[in-house]
Design an enzyme around this catalytic site. Structure first.
Site, PDB file in Angstrom:
ATOM      1  CB  SER A 159      -0.961   0.008   1.287  1.00  0.00           C
ATOM      2  OG  SER A 159      -1.420   1.233   1.455  1.00  0.00           O
TER       3      SER A 159
ATOM      4  CG  HIS B  85      -3.888  -1.471  -1.656  1.00  0.00           C
ATOM      5  ND1 HIS B  85      -5.017  -2.399  -1.713  1.00  0.00           N
ATOM      6  CD2 HIS B  85      -4.332  -0.698  -0.528  1.00  0.00           C
ATOM      7  CE1 HIS B  85      -6.052  -1.825  -1.007  1.00  0.00           C
ATOM      8  NE2 HIS B  85      -5.508  -0.841  -0.017  1.00  0.00           N
TER       9      HIS B  85
ATOM     10  CG  ASP C 217      -5.161   2.645   1.012  1.00  0.00           C
ATOM     11  OD1 ASP C 217      -6.248   1.710   0.491  1.00  0.00           O
ATOM     12  OD2 ASP C 217      -3.996   2.190   1.479  1.00  0.00           O
TER      13      ASP C 217
ATOM     14  CG  MET D 292      -8.223   7.529   2.295  1.00  0.00           C
ATOM     15  SD  MET D 292      -7.408   7.398   3.816  1.00  0.00           S
ATOM     16  CE  MET D 292      -6.721   5.743   4.011  1.00  0.00           C
TER      17      MET D 292
ATOM     18  CG  HIS E  38      -9.398   0.265  -0.161  1.00  0.00           C
ATOM     19  ND1 HIS E  38      -8.580  -0.056   1.021  1.00  0.00           N
ATOM     20  CD2 HIS E  38     -10.596   0.103   0.018  1.00  0.00           C
ATOM     21  CE1 HIS E  38      -9.511  -0.185   1.856  1.00  0.00           C
ATOM     22  NE2 HIS E  38     -10.782  -0.163   1.204  1.00  0.00           N
TER      23      HIS E  38
ATOM     24  CG  MET F 130     -11.222   3.402   2.224  1.00  0.00           C
ATOM     25  SD  MET F 130      -9.592   3.290   3.128  1.00  0.00           S
ATOM     26  CE  MET F 130      -8.712   3.234   1.893  1.00  0.00           C
TER      27      MET F 130
ATOM     28  CG  MET G 199     -11.492  -2.732   5.653  1.00  0.00           C
ATOM     29  SD  MET G 199     -10.224  -1.853   4.451  1.00  0.00           S
ATOM     30  CE  MET G 199      -9.471  -1.189   5.668  1.00  0.00           C
TER      31      MET G 199
ATOM     32  CG  ASP H  33      -6.251  -2.799   3.368  1.00  0.00           C
ATOM     33  OD1 ASP H  33      -5.178  -2.514   3.853  1.00  0.00           O
ATOM     34  OD2 ASP H  33      -6.861  -1.991   2.796  1.00  0.00           O
TER      35      ASP H  33
HETATM   36  C1  DX5 Z   1      -6.258   1.887   5.686  1.00  0.00           C
HETATM   37  C2  DX5 Z   1      -5.921   1.434   4.149  1.00  0.00           C
HETATM   38  C3  DX5 Z   1      -4.670   0.374   4.158  1.00  0.00           C
HETATM   39  C4  DX5 Z   1      -3.347   0.794   4.956  1.00  0.00           C
HETATM   40  C5  DX5 Z   1      -2.832  -0.240   5.318  1.00  0.00           C
HETATM   41  O1  DX5 Z   1      -7.382   2.508   5.459  1.00  0.00           O
HETATM   42  O2  DX5 Z   1      -7.082   0.811   3.545  1.00  0.00           O
HETATM   43  O3  DX5 Z   1      -4.423  -0.051   2.903  1.00  0.00           O
HETATM   44  O4  DX5 Z   1      -2.529   1.556   3.993  1.00  0.00           O
HETATM   45  O5  DX5 Z   1      -1.798   0.174   6.102  1.00  0.00           O
HETATM   46  P1  DX5 Z   1      -0.977  -0.774   7.014  1.00  0.00           P
HETATM   47  O6  DX5 Z   1      -0.262  -1.631   6.449  1.00  0.00           O
HETATM   48  O7  DX5 Z   1       0.360   0.223   7.671  1.00  0.00           O
HETATM   49  O8  DX5 Z   1      -2.001  -1.126   8.219  1.00  0.00           O
HETATM   50 ZN    ZN Z   2      -6.549  -0.141   1.589  1.00  0.00          ZN
END
Ligand code: DX5
Ligand code: ZN
Length: 229
Positions: free
Chosen positions: A9, A33, A35, A37, A66, A68, A137, A175
């Protein structure tokens, strides 16, 4: 042997050097990956279209976004158009998640649905026959670097059981908090795709860390034995 994958990620990468960071992990992984947001679905803002577009030009690895965000029906197709081959969204924010899944498939993307720690598998069970990936998650979405939630593991096992009983083919991705001391538990429960931010990008040798994580996951699944959930 089960096809186990690590998906680094980039939330844990140095965004000022993102191309180099991705190039550093790319030799060891099929997927990056990403993210996304929006500050509404989660209390954090990360990145969006320009970064996905730049990443698409910088790497040949699969970009797995991903989302969010509260409006995946608007933005997921745009990200696919920019080159994201895979998009995962949280379906409870959409009026007709099955229609969005079909639309994204029609546009050539792989599609996943995600469930937060508080959400039961039943929230998505009607969608599971139609997706390529289920994201369970293992932290509350929004931030990297949180501790792995062991209470999410029974849901991974439940999903693996559902997949077996329905002869379905979706991948089970976990994740959040995936590291050397947690990956075995998730793998043993039936996860096959492991998002890892801090553990990979925080390592001196990222490629070695990916290999170490995979080795742990493989040992937890007994090599070629399907884990029983
Ligand atoms: C959290 C994200 C994850 C995050 C994971 O909301 O969806 O993908 O980057 O990070 P680590 O591996 O540091 O928990
Ligand atoms: Zn994620």
């Amino acid at each position: 042997m089960r096809d186990l994958r690590i998906a680094p990620s980039i939330l844990a990468a140095d965004f000022a050097r993102l191309g180099e960071e991705v190039a550093d992990v790319a030799p060891a992984v099929p997927t990056i990956h990403v993210d996304v947001m929006d500050g509404h679905y989660v209390p954090n803002i990360s990145l969006g279209h320009p970064v996905v577009k730049s990443l698409r030009a910088a790497t040949d690895r699969v970009l797995d976004c991903h989302l969010m965000i509260t409006d995946p029906a608007t933005y997921a197709p745009q990200l696919v158009a920019l080159g994201a081959e895979s998009v995962t969204f949280h379906p409870e924010v959409d009026d007709d998640p099955l229609a969005l899944i079909h639309r994204l498939h029609d546009e050539g993307a792989e599609v996943g649905v995600a469930i937060k720690p508080a959400h039961p598998l039943s929230l998505v069970s009607e969608l599971l026959d139609h997706v390529d990936l289920l994201l369970v998650m293992t932290v509350e979405p929004g931030f990297g670097g949180q501790s792995f939630r062991h209470d999410a593991v029974p849901k991974v096992a439940e999903a693996a059981r559902w997949r077996r009983e329905h002869d379905a083919g979706f991948r089970i991705q976990v994740d959040g908090g995936i590291a050397l001391d947690t990956i075995e538990e998730a793998a043993a429960a039936g996860a096959d795709t492991f998002v890892a931010g801090s553990s990979v990008f925080g390592a001196q040798d990222r490629v070695a860390m990916v290999h170490d994580l995979l080795a742990r996951a493989r040992s937890a699944t007994g090599g070629d034995r399907e884990a029983v959930g």
